[in-house]
Design a protein around this motif. Structure first.
Motif, PDB file in Angstrom:
ATOM      1  N   PRO A 235       0.819  -1.214   0.000  1.00  0.00           N
ATOM      2  CA  PRO A 235       0.000   0.000   0.000  1.00  0.00           C
ATOM      3  C   PRO A 235       0.854   1.265   0.000  1.00  0.00           C
ATOM      4  CG  PRO A 235      -0.188  -1.179   2.098  1.00  0.00           C
ATOM      5  CD  PRO A 235       0.667  -2.002   1.195  1.00  0.00           C
ATOM      6  N   GLY A 236       0.330   2.293  -0.682  1.00  0.00           N
ATOM      7  CA  GLY A 236       1.023   3.565  -0.727  1.00  0.00           C
ATOM      8  C   GLY A 236       0.894   4.309   0.596  1.00  0.00           C
ATOM      9  N   LYS A 237       1.475   5.506   0.657  1.00  0.00           N
ATOM     10  CA  LYS A 237       1.500   6.237   1.928  1.00  0.00           C
ATOM     11  C   LYS A 237       0.101   6.644   2.393  1.00  0.00           C
ATOM     12  CE  LYS A 237       2.557  10.757  -0.059  1.00  0.00           C
ATOM     13  NZ  LYS A 237       3.464  11.896  -0.034  1.00  0.00           N
ATOM     14  N   ARG A 238      -0.790   6.995   1.476  1.00  0.00           N
ATOM     15  CA  ARG A 238      -2.151   7.354   1.889  1.00  0.00           C
ATOM     16  C   ARG A 238      -2.926   6.120   2.337  1.00  0.00           C
ATOM     17  NH1 ARG A 238      -0.909  11.350  -1.710  1.00  0.00           N
ATOM     18  NH2 ARG A 238      -1.357  13.456  -0.989  1.00  0.00           N
ATOM     19  N   GLN A 239      -2.742   5.008   1.648  1.00  0.00           N
ATOM     20  CA  GLN A 239      -3.383   3.769   2.069  1.00  0.00           C
ATOM     21  C   GLN A 239      -2.873   3.342   3.444  1.00  0.00           C
ATOM     22  OE1 GLN A 239      -2.711   0.951  -1.068  1.00  0.00           O
ATOM     23  NE2 GLN A 239      -4.290   1.827  -2.390  1.00  0.00           N
ATOM     24  N   GLN A 240      -1.573   3.460   3.664  1.00  0.00           N
ATOM     25  CA  GLN A 240      -1.008   3.125   4.973  1.00  0.00           C
ATOM     26  C   GLN A 240      -1.572   4.045   6.053  1.00  0.00           C
ATOM     27  OE1 GLN A 240       3.247   3.309   4.564  1.00  0.00           O
ATOM     28  NE2 GLN A 240       3.341   1.491   3.264  1.00  0.00           N
ATOM     29  N   ALA A 241      -1.718   5.323   5.729  1.00  0.00           N
ATOM     30  CA  ALA A 241      -2.271   6.275   6.697  1.00  0.00           C
ATOM     31  C   ALA A 241      -3.717   5.923   7.044  1.00  0.00           C
ATOM     32  CB  ALA A 241      -2.179   7.700   6.151  1.00  0.00           C
TER      33      ALA A 241
ATOM     34  N   LYS B  18      -9.320   7.668  -3.924  1.00  0.00           N
ATOM     35  CA  LYS B  18      -8.771   6.538  -4.680  1.00  0.00           C
ATOM     36  C   LYS B  18      -8.077   5.545  -3.748  1.00  0.00           C
ATOM     37  CE  LYS B  18      -8.063   8.666  -9.190  1.00  0.00           C
ATOM     38  NZ  LYS B  18      -7.070   9.067 -10.210  1.00  0.00           N
ATOM     39  N   ALA B  19      -7.381   6.053  -2.737  1.00  0.00           N
ATOM     40  CA  ALA B  19      -6.720   5.170  -1.772  1.00  0.00           C
ATOM     41  C   ALA B  19      -7.753   4.358  -0.998  1.00  0.00           C
ATOM     42  CB  ALA B  19      -5.864   5.999  -0.811  1.00  0.00           C
ATOM     43  N   ALA B  20      -8.842   5.001  -0.579  1.00  0.00           N
ATOM     44  CA  ALA B  20      -9.905   4.304   0.149  1.00  0.00           C
ATOM     45  C   ALA B  20     -10.573   3.266  -0.749  1.00  0.00           C
ATOM     46  CB  ALA B  20     -10.939   5.300   0.661  1.00  0.00           C
TER      47      ALA B  20
END
Length: 146
Positions: A5-11, A41-43
Motif C-alpha cells: 500500500p502507498g503512503k495514503r493507504q497506509q495512513a 482513490k486510496a480508500a
C-alpha cells in the motif's frame, strides 16, 4: 509494480486501526480537490481489496447543512454508516435501514413498500402526516390476534 500500500493507504489503515469502531473520514477537512481525489482513490483501492470497509456518514458542513461524507472502518466493524444507498458506488457498503438516521428516506421507502410502488418524498411525508393526524384523533387501533 508496487510492493504494497502507498503512503495514503497506509495512513488510512493506521487511522482505522487506532480509531477502533469509530469511522475515519477519508478526506481531511480543508483538503484541496486534487488531494481529496487521491484520498478517495486510496480508500477505494483498500475497500476493493477487502482491507477495510467504505461507508457514508452524515455530517454538518461549515454552513450547518447535512452532507454525505465518505469514511472507512475496519472490515469486522459493526458500523455500516447512517446514509441510505442513493447513488453510491459499488465499493461503498450499504447502511441497513435499521441504523439509518435519515428518517424521511426511511419513511419514503417504507410507505412505498406498503403501497407496492414508488412514492416521492413529499407524497410520503403527506401520507405520514395524515396517518399521524388520524392516530391522534382516533387513538391507536387494536390488533385482532384471533
Amino acid at each position: 509494480m508496487t510492493t504494497g500500500p502507498g503512503k495514503r493507504q497506509q495512513a488510512l489503515l493506521r487511522a482505522v486501526h487506532e480509531a477502533g469502531d469509530r469511522p475515519v473520514l477519508v478526506v481531511p477537512p480543508g483538503a484541496a480537490i486534487s488531494d481529496a481525489v487521491t484520498w478517495r482513490k486510496a480508500a477505494k483501492a483498500l475497500a476493493v481489496k477487502g482491507k477495510l470497509r467504505a461507508i457514508y456518514i452524515r455530517q454538518k458542513d461549515v454552513r450547518g447543512r447535512w452532507r454525505r461524507r465518505l469514511a472507512v472502518v475496519s472490515v469486522d466493524s459493526g458500523n455500516f454508516g447512517n446514509v441510505l444507498p442513493n447513488n453510491k458506488p459499488d465499493w461503498v457498503a450499504i447502511a441497513p435501514p435499521s441504523v439509518c438516521s435519515e428518517v424521511r428516506d426511511l419513511r419514503q421507502a417504507l410507505i412505498g413498500a406498503l403501497l407496492g410502488e414508488f412514492v416521492n418524498r413529499p407524497t410520503a411525508e403527506k401520507l405520514f402526516a395524515e396517518a399521524m393526524e388520524y392516530t391522534a384523533a382516533h387513538g391507536p387501533q387494536p390488533v385482532d390476534h384471533g
